[in-house]
Design a protein around this motif. Structure first.
Motif, PDB file in Angstrom:
ATOM      1  N   MET A   1      -0.697  -1.399   0.389  1.00 31.00           N
ATOM      2  CA  MET A   1      -0.233  -1.379  -0.994  1.00 31.00           C
ATOM      3  C   MET A   1      -0.348  -2.758  -1.610  1.00 31.00           C
ATOM      4  O   MET A   1      -0.824  -2.917  -2.740  1.00 31.00           O
ATOM      5  N   GLN A   2       0.045  -3.775  -0.872  1.00 30.34           N
ATOM      6  CA  GLN A   2       0.071  -5.136  -1.424  1.00 30.34           C
ATOM      7  C   GLN A   2      -1.303  -5.592  -1.888  1.00 30.34           C
ATOM      8  O   GLN A   2      -1.436  -6.239  -2.934  1.00 30.34           O
ATOM      9  N   ILE A   3      -2.339  -5.255  -1.138  1.00 35.73           N
ATOM     10  CA  ILE A   3      -3.683  -5.730  -1.486  1.00 35.73           C
ATOM     11  C   ILE A   3      -4.228  -5.078  -2.751  1.00 35.73           C
ATOM     12  O   ILE A   3      -5.255  -5.504  -3.276  1.00 35.73           O
ATOM     13  N   LEU A   4      -3.529  -4.075  -3.280  1.00 37.72           N
ATOM     14  CA  LEU A   4      -3.951  -3.457  -4.535  1.00 37.72           C
ATOM     15  C   LEU A   4      -3.605  -4.322  -5.740  1.00 37.72           C
ATOM     16  O   LEU A   4      -4.127  -4.104  -6.835  1.00 37.72           O
TER      17      LEU A   4
ATOM     18  N   PHE B   1      11.055   0.252   6.499  1.00 39.16           N
ATOM     19  CA  PHE B   1      10.348  -0.936   6.014  1.00 39.16           C
ATOM     20  C   PHE B   1      10.192  -1.965   7.132  1.00 39.16           C
ATOM     21  O   PHE B   1      11.093  -2.122   7.974  1.00 39.16           O
ATOM     22  N   VAL B   2       9.091  -2.696   7.115  1.00 38.89           N
ATOM     23  CA  VAL B   2       8.910  -3.901   7.933  1.00 38.89           C
ATOM     24  C   VAL B   2       8.062  -4.872   7.112  1.00 38.89           C
ATOM     25  O   VAL B   2       6.838  -4.737   7.047  1.00 38.89           O
TER      26      VAL B   2
ATOM     27  N   THR C   1       2.865   2.816  -1.128  1.00 36.14           N
ATOM     28  CA  THR C   1       4.238   2.590  -0.669  1.00 36.14           C
ATOM     29  C   THR C   1       4.312   1.297   0.137  1.00 36.14           C
ATOM     30  O   THR C   1       3.430   1.027   0.964  1.00 36.14           O
ATOM     31  N   GLN C   2       5.362   0.513  -0.111  1.00 40.85           N
ATOM     32  CA  GLN C   2       5.632  -0.662   0.712  1.00 40.85           C
ATOM     33  C   GLN C   2       6.195  -0.232   2.062  1.00 40.85           C
ATOM     34  O   GLN C   2       5.934  -0.853   3.091  1.00 40.85           O
ATOM     35  N   PHE C   3       6.959   0.838   2.067  1.00 35.54           N
ATOM     36  CA  PHE C   3       7.513   1.371   3.317  1.00 35.54           C
ATOM     37  C   PHE C   3       6.443   2.150   4.080  1.00 35.54           C
ATOM     38  O   PHE C   3       5.346   2.422   3.568  1.00 35.54           O
TER      39      PHE C   3
END
Length: 211
Positions: free
Chosen positions: A85-88, A145-146, A189-191
């Protein structure tokens, strides 16, 4: 008809657990970095574990950023999980290393403002209503989450959009971060839904039904 999901193999993420979770949710799963397979599958799932910069290097190494862009340009579903998700987003700033992301959404991935990191374990969300992603999931459910980094500011102006993204937030200590985004054919999703028990399994089924 059974949906086919390409699980993008670019050297990051727990592919085996994601594959099992998708198969339990009813999909046929192909683990691949082949552009043709990943472009033509009903859905593309982008996993991710580790540092933002390393994930982006791996993604570019298999032209994953182009695959994601081509699918979305053609209205074909993509889902990102955790660092996937973050790399989006536009940019990651981790350990002093700034790296360009895929740029599908404006925003920066940065260190969470908390005394205890990583943020690891089960947490609730600021659950949306009338959301295809969270259909049939109780607002009291917890997800796993991690992570130590996240998007702490949502910078996309949505007032003029016909269908603005559904941005879902969560909290760790006194900080607030983006926990999920539902943006037309792009979900993230971050989770980890594949590690989030029945609630995560339901979310993955929702996605497979959507695609």
């Amino acid at each position: 008809m059974t949906k086919t999901v390409a699980l993008l193999d670019y050297g990051s993420g727990n592919l085996r657990s994601a594959q099992r979770a998708l198969e339990r949710a009813g999909a046929d799963v192909i683990v691949s970095s082949d552009p043709e397979i990943c472009t033509n599958a009903d859905g593309l799932l982008v996993p991710g574990v580790g540092a933002f910069d390393a994930c982006m290097k791996g993604l570019r190494g298999v032209f994953g950023h182009r695959i994601i862009g081509q699918r979305l340009a053609g209205g074909r579903p993509v889902m990102g999980i955790c660092v996937g998700m973050q790399i989006l987003f536009d940019e990651g700033d981790e350990h002093g290393i700034k790296s360009a992301g895929c740029g599908e959404w404006p925003g920066k991935v940065e260190r969470l403002q908390a005394e205890i990191l990583p943020h690891m374990g089960w947490n609730t969300l600021e659950m949306p209503t009338n959301s295809p992603m969270f259909e049939g999931i109780s607002p009291d459910e917890r997800f796993y989450f991690v992570h130590s980094y996240g998007v702490r500011k949502w910078t996309l102006e949505t007032d003029d959009l016909t269908t603005p993204p559904e941005v879902v937030w969560a909290k760790h200590e006194n900080d607030r971060f983006v926990a999920a985004v539902e943006n037309g054919t792009l979900w993230a999703t971050q989770f980890h839904p594949e590690k989030s028990g029945d609630a995560g399994a339901k979310l993955l089924r929702n996605w497979i039904n959507y695609i």
